[in-house]
Design an enzyme around this catalytic site. Sequence first.
Site, PDB file in Angstrom:
ATOM      1  N   SER A   1     -19.705  27.811 -26.746  1.00  0.00           N
ATOM      2  CA  SER A   1     -20.240  28.641 -25.660  1.00  0.00           C
ATOM      3  C   SER A   1     -21.674  28.224 -25.328  1.00  0.00           C
ATOM      4  O   SER A   1     -21.937  27.060 -25.049  1.00  0.00           O
ATOM      5  CB  SER A   1     -20.131  30.121 -26.040  1.00  0.00           C
ATOM      6  OG  SER A   1     -20.325  30.956 -24.926  1.00  0.00           O
TER       7      SER A   1
ATOM      8  N   ASP B   1      -9.317  30.350 -21.708  1.00  0.00           N
ATOM      9  CA  ASP B   1     -10.662  30.922 -21.706  1.00  0.00           C
ATOM     10  C   ASP B   1     -10.866  31.704 -20.409  1.00  0.00           C
ATOM     11  O   ASP B   1     -10.793  31.144 -19.315  1.00  0.00           O
ATOM     12  CB  ASP B   1     -11.692  29.796 -21.813  1.00  0.00           C
ATOM     13  CG  ASP B   1     -13.099  30.292 -22.120  1.00  0.00           C
ATOM     14  OD1 ASP B   1     -13.432  31.427 -21.734  1.00  0.00           O
ATOM     15  OD2 ASP B   1     -13.864  29.534 -22.740  1.00  0.00           O
TER      16      ASP B   1
ATOM     17  N   HIS C   1     -11.708  32.233 -25.360  1.00  0.00           N
ATOM     18  CA  HIS C   1     -13.084  31.755 -25.435  1.00  0.00           C
ATOM     19  C   HIS C   1     -13.489  31.510 -26.883  1.00  0.00           C
ATOM     20  O   HIS C   1     -13.623  32.445 -27.667  1.00  0.00           O
ATOM     21  CB  HIS C   1     -14.031  32.761 -24.786  1.00  0.00           C
ATOM     22  CG  HIS C   1     -15.434  32.265 -24.689  1.00  0.00           C
ATOM     23  ND1 HIS C   1     -15.769  31.110 -24.015  1.00  0.00           N
ATOM     24  CD2 HIS C   1     -16.606  32.741 -25.211  1.00  0.00           C
ATOM     25  CE1 HIS C   1     -17.070  30.904 -24.113  1.00  0.00           C
ATOM     26  NE2 HIS C   1     -17.594  31.870 -24.837  1.00  0.00           N
TER      27      HIS C   1
END
Length: 514
Positions: free
Chosen positions: A194, A406, A444
């Site tokens: 991320s 995601d 994610h």
Amino acid sequence: MHHFSLRAFVALSAMGGSAFLSAPVHAATCADLARSLKLPNVTITVAEEVAAGQFKPPGPAGMGGAPVNNYASLPAFCRVAATAHPSADSDIRFEVWMPLSGWNGKYVGGGNGVWAGSIAYGDMTGPLSRGYATAASDVGHQGSPFDGTFLVGHPEKLVDFGHRAVHETAVAAKATIAAFYGSAPKRSLYVSCSTGGRIGLMEAYRYPEDYDAISATAPANPMTRLMVMSIWTGAATMSNEASRIPPPKMQLVQKAALEACDAGDGVKDGVIRHPPACRFDPGALQCKAGDAMDCLTVAQVTALRAIYQGPKNPRTGKQIYPGLSVGSEAQMPVLTSGNEPFPVATSYFKGPVFNDPKWDFRTFDYDRDTQRALDYGAGTLDIPANGLVRFFKGGRKLLLAHGWADGLIPAQSTVDFHDSLVKSIGKGQARKGVRLFMAPGMGHCAGGSGPSAIDYLGAIDQWVETGKAPEKLIASSLPGQPAITRPLCPHPQVAKYSGSGSTDDEKNFRCAAP
């Protein structure tokens, strides 16, 4: 007693940082580091031995992309906590953890998540448990990971968050490790997801000598355009009541998408193997008349099409950022539910970009205001795909990964970055130094309908050790899920079922063109 060797001094000199100049000749114990280790612009606040399984975080546990922290499994280690002040307005808190026994001679750095705001212990527990020395930071501020207003009036904190904090941490961590063990790390690796993935790319871009190999999963890059995409996605369902899509309807959409595309890869398993090949259109769910929970209104269909499409400049028609993939609907409500778009993005525009707490996302101009976002932060936050030439010239390795499901950062953004990167460095260099692995069904960083436990650290460590790039990664189910393994194939290949054997076993799949 730990002694500095000439080899350690030379290795530290090659780091590109100045920390080694004031490092001690030796350190007898972990506690001695607080007194004897002198690093430029760094204040050590804690240097203590932590018994096996006894670590308790002094504050929030960070937002790193690692699995849930399991502190009880940690071995005994030397914990050094410190604060770096490379500028008058910098306050970078970081920690370095070093095994008291069984150090494998290597160092692992990590990043953080969203706007950070606390030390990402989640990026440290795994490496330490495997014998690595490791470090992580709060990326330059203490606060909510969803609030970007800390940047208002603080240009130095923008620099810290953008790139300086993790670099300063890496330099200080290597000096601390060398002081404690008497030798510098023989290998430096970086693993994060991320915002941490974006920071990994930033390390390769601005500080290529910090790490020998970098694993960047779901990198939030280019971050300024990602913020625009978050506003666009939220606005698609929030601009008016008619466009709102309740979470149960998102489940309906996901089910329809799976019915349309799941079996196309030869295995019906609740996972869309290659979303770009999926031709699902939410218009197939449009209500015949009125509204009902088993269909979508015209306004809801329009909203979903906009989400899949992603933001475009209304004047030029140019794509600003990719949209979310078909199959990511389970996570979409994070961006599409509520009264305002994702706070990570709204706080960015209310804060440093417009400096207006009353700013209304409905007024966003995707031409003028996108440029304003770029003017504020692109030079500090974003990594150009053609900017990693120095990193690869040094023979270093980059492993990219992203989950196709995601629902926060569009998976296509990493595909686009990879493809542009390969063009910039050439296919020959790319074969030696770059791999992209797309994970079907993964949300994610982890989770989702597909297996998502993946040993990125082991992959890049072995890559540097042998010089041989990984030809596949094995993704396993998370604890508590049915036992499934699947191969992740280097992009653009995908995993295809061989036609015999259990579809829960990766050995019965092969990597092939989509």
